[in-house]
Design a protein around this motif. Sequence first.
Motif, PDB file in Angstrom:
ATOM      1  N   TRP A   1       0.874  -1.162   0.000  1.00 40.62           N
ATOM      2  CA  TRP A   1       0.000   0.000   0.000  1.00 40.62           C
ATOM      3  C   TRP A   1       0.918   1.222   0.000  1.00 40.62           C
ATOM      4  O   TRP A   1       1.718   1.410   0.918  1.00 40.62           O
ATOM      5  N   TYR A   2       0.813   2.042  -1.040  1.00 42.55           N
ATOM      6  CA  TYR A   2       1.643   3.237  -1.134  1.00 42.55           C
ATOM      7  C   TYR A   2       0.827   4.323  -1.818  1.00 42.55           C
ATOM      8  O   TYR A   2      -0.379   4.139  -2.046  1.00 42.55           O
ATOM      9  N   ASP A   3       1.435   5.459  -2.124  1.00 46.79           N
ATOM     10  CA  ASP A   3       0.629   6.612  -2.528  1.00 46.79           C
ATOM     11  C   ASP A   3      -0.202   6.385  -3.788  1.00 46.79           C
ATOM     12  O   ASP A   3      -1.257   6.996  -3.952  1.00 46.79           O
ATOM     13  N   ALA A   4       0.227   5.469  -4.649  1.00 45.64           N
ATOM     14  CA  ALA A   4      -0.490   5.256  -5.910  1.00 45.64           C
ATOM     15  C   ALA A   4      -1.732   4.387  -5.772  1.00 45.64           C
ATOM     16  O   ALA A   4      -2.577   4.384  -6.669  1.00 45.64           O
ATOM     17  N   ASN A   5      -1.869   3.639  -4.675  1.00 47.26           N
ATOM     18  CA  ASN A   5      -3.022   2.732  -4.582  1.00 47.26           C
ATOM     19  C   ASN A   5      -3.712   2.717  -3.219  1.00 47.26           C
ATOM     20  O   ASN A   5      -4.693   1.997  -3.028  1.00 47.26           O
ATOM     21  N   SER A   6      -3.231   3.488  -2.272  1.00 50.85           N
ATOM     22  CA  SER A   6      -3.763   3.396  -0.906  1.00 50.85           C
ATOM     23  C   SER A   6      -5.026   4.213  -0.682  1.00 50.85           C
ATOM     24  O   SER A   6      -5.707   4.030   0.335  1.00 50.85           O
ATOM     25  N   GLY A   7      -5.326   5.128  -1.615  1.00 50.99           N
ATOM     26  CA  GLY A   7      -6.432   6.040  -1.364  1.00 50.99           C
ATOM     27  C   GLY A   7      -6.137   6.978  -0.208  1.00 50.99           C
ATOM     28  O   GLY A   7      -7.051   7.469   0.460  1.00 50.99           O
ATOM     29  N   ASP A   8      -4.833   7.207   0.035  1.00 49.13           N
ATOM     30  CA  ASP A   8      -4.364   8.062   1.130  1.00 49.13           C
ATOM     31  C   ASP A   8      -4.863   7.585   2.485  1.00 49.13           C
ATOM     32  O   ASP A   8      -5.259   8.367   3.338  1.00 49.13           O
ATOM     33  N   GLU A   9      -4.859   6.264   2.663  1.00 46.94           N
ATOM     34  CA  GLU A   9      -5.332   5.705   3.933  1.00 46.94           C
ATOM     35  C   GLU A   9      -4.571   4.436   4.300  1.00 46.94           C
ATOM     36  O   GLU A   9      -4.128   3.675   3.442  1.00 46.94           O
ATOM     37  N   LEU A  10      -4.457   4.212   5.589  1.00 49.59           N
ATOM     38  CA  LEU A  10      -3.893   2.992   6.161  1.00 49.59           C
ATOM     39  C   LEU A  10      -4.859   1.828   5.921  1.00 49.59           C
ATOM     40  O   LEU A  10      -6.078   2.014   5.912  1.00 49.59           O
ATOM     41  N   HIS A  11      -4.323   0.610   5.745  1.00 48.42           N
ATOM     42  CA  HIS A  11      -5.159  -0.554   5.455  1.00 48.42           C
ATOM     43  C   HIS A  11      -4.922  -1.683   6.460  1.00 48.42           C
ATOM     44  O   HIS A  11      -3.833  -1.783   7.037  1.00 48.42           O
ATOM     45  N   PRO A  12      -5.912  -2.547   6.673  1.00 45.95           N
ATOM     46  CA  PRO A  12      -5.731  -3.698   7.564  1.00 45.95           C
ATOM     47  C   PRO A  12      -4.564  -4.569   7.112  1.00 45.95           C
ATOM     48  O   PRO A  12      -4.224  -4.615   5.928  1.00 45.95           O
ATOM     49  N   VAL A  13      -3.974  -5.272   8.055  1.00 40.26           N
ATOM     50  CA  VAL A  13      -2.822  -6.112   7.735  1.00 40.26           C
ATOM     51  C   VAL A  13      -3.232  -7.288   6.845  1.00 40.26           C
ATOM     52  O   VAL A  13      -4.363  -7.753   6.873  1.00 40.26           O
ATOM     53  N   GLY A  14      -2.270  -7.743   6.029  1.00 38.04           N
ATOM     54  CA  GLY A  14      -2.431  -8.986   5.293  1.00 38.04           C
ATOM     55  C   GLY A  14      -3.323  -8.955   4.082  1.00 38.04           C
ATOM     56  O   GLY A  14      -3.753 -10.002   3.608  1.00 38.04           O
ATOM     57  N   GLN A  15      -3.619  -7.797   3.519  1.00 29.73           N
ATOM     58  CA  GLN A  15      -4.500  -7.737   2.356  1.00 29.73           C
ATOM     59  C   GLN A  15      -3.773  -7.865   1.027  1.00 29.73           C
ATOM     60  O   GLN A  15      -4.379  -8.188   0.011  1.00 29.73           O
ATOM     61  N   LYS A  16      -2.478  -7.582   1.027  1.00 27.82           N
ATOM     62  CA  LYS A  16      -1.672  -7.740  -0.174  1.00 27.82           C
ATOM     63  C   LYS A  16      -0.987  -9.106  -0.154  1.00 27.82           C
ATOM     64  O   LYS A  16      -1.097  -9.860   0.809  1.00 27.82           O
ATOM     65  N   MET A  17      -0.259  -9.421  -1.215  1.00 27.26           N
ATOM     66  CA  MET A  17       0.443 -10.695  -1.295  1.00 27.26           C
ATOM     67  C   MET A  17       1.661 -10.684  -0.367  1.00 27.26           C
ATOM     68  O   MET A  17       2.295  -9.652  -0.180  1.00 27.26           O
ATOM     69  N   PRO A  18       2.006 -11.853   0.205  1.00 26.91           N
ATOM     70  CA  PRO A  18       3.188 -11.927   1.071  1.00 26.91           C
ATOM     71  C   PRO A  18       4.468 -12.046   0.248  1.00 26.91           C
ATOM     72  O   PRO A  18       4.428 -12.261  -0.967  1.00 26.91           O
ATOM     73  N   ASN A  19       5.600 -11.946   0.930  1.00 26.70           N
ATOM     74  CA  ASN A  19       6.872 -12.161   0.241  1.00 26.70           C
ATOM     75  C   ASN A  19       7.249 -13.636   0.260  1.00 26.70           C
ATOM     76  O   ASN A  19       6.440 -14.497   0.644  1.00 26.70           O
ATOM     77  N   GLU A  20       8.467 -13.967  -0.127  1.00 18.92           N
ATOM     78  CA  GLU A  20       8.894 -15.358  -0.268  1.00 18.92           C
ATOM     79  C   GLU A  20       8.825 -16.134   1.045  1.00 18.92           C
ATOM     80  O   GLU A  20       8.667 -17.355   1.046  1.00 18.92           O
ATOM     81  N   LEU A  21       8.931 -15.450   2.173  1.00 18.51           N
ATOM     82  CA  LEU A  21       8.883 -16.116   3.480  1.00 18.51           C
ATOM     83  C   LEU A  21       7.471 -16.176   4.066  1.00 18.51           C
ATOM     84  O   LEU A  21       7.269 -16.759   5.130  1.00 18.51           O
ATOM     85  N   GLY A  22       6.515 -15.563   3.395  1.00 13.36           N
ATOM     86  CA  GLY A  22       5.156 -15.516   3.942  1.00 13.36           C
ATOM     87  C   GLY A  22       4.933 -14.347   4.873  1.00 13.36           C
ATOM     88  O   GLY A  22       3.999 -14.370   5.686  1.00 13.36           O
ATOM     89  N   LEU A  23       5.743 -13.299   4.747  1.00 15.68           N
ATOM     90  CA  LEU A  23       5.607 -12.084   5.558  1.00 15.68           C
ATOM     91  C   LEU A  23       4.809 -11.050   4.772  1.00 15.68           C
ATOM     92  O   LEU A  23       5.045 -10.853   3.576  1.00 15.68           O
ATOM     93  N   TYR A  24       3.892 -10.371   5.450  1.00 15.21           N
ATOM     94  CA  TYR A  24       3.009  -9.424   4.791  1.00 15.21           C
ATOM     95  C   TYR A  24       3.383  -7.972   5.120  1.00 15.21           C
ATOM     96  O   TYR A  24       3.863  -7.671   6.219  1.00 15.21           O
TER      97      TYR A  24
END
Length: 286
Positions: free
Chosen positions: A176-199
């Motif tokens: 979540w960053y300025d181009a897609n966040s809608g200028d707002e904080l988002h709940p954890v775990g909504q995007k894809m994780p990295n190679e270790l499964g960290l979000y």
Amino acid sequence: ALLWAGCHAGLPATSSARVAPSPRPTLVVPLPDLVLVPPGTFEMGSASGLPEEAPVHSVRITRAYYLARYAVTFDEYELFCHDTGHRRPDAAGRSRGNLPVINVSWYDAIAYCNWLSARHGLVPCYSGSGKMTRYDLSCSGYRLPTEAEWEYAARGGSQSLGFAYAGSGDPGGVAWYDANSGDELHPVGQKMPNELGLYDMSGNLYEWCWDWYSADYYSVSPPDDPTGPASPMITTVRGGERVRRSGSWRESAVSVRVTARSYDYANFAGDNGFRLACAEVPASHP
């Protein structure tokens, strides 16, 4: 929501009945969801990033450690506040719950770590106070990751595929960053994780690390398990700041890369949250 266990005794409502006082409810403190990060060697920093990301240098993480799958949430942090009377962070009108906790200082974060360690029967990592705060990496308790541990895990550890962002070459799917966040904080775990499964290790919210910040530290960083400067850089304008990583929902794609560095005063809250690290999983962990 706060999690509680316990019951309240009750008697029929009669004029002669004497109701025994209810026992104080027992606070149930859930265990964090932890991911094993095996030891390994990686190239820390970037030759094409900002000046403080250079020079690229080889770092060896010699000990396995655990890192929380998600940043600490409001639900989790407010258990600590309720139990200890610690200041409840301002959510700025947000719904709290599964949002990553925001508006916590570095000192708030380490206080939470020590509280959670004690609650789970682990040895707290932090002692002292203020700029004299000390820590013990060999402790069993919860702590903040070092900057090197954070970057190594964000890159995917020994499973890294070399992405610029935590889990992808494209920030849109993992951050979540300025181009897609809608200028707002988002709940954890909504995007894809990295190679270790960290979000959420790219974007959404800045995460505190243990280290004092120095723009020049990479030039003198030891090759094994670096932990940052030994003391705050009090002779510079940037003196007294602690490292923070990840970037935030307000920042550009450049700022949410896995090599991007940032800092803030340890006693300042702002757009800052944190993620737990520890040396071992508690015996009661599933």
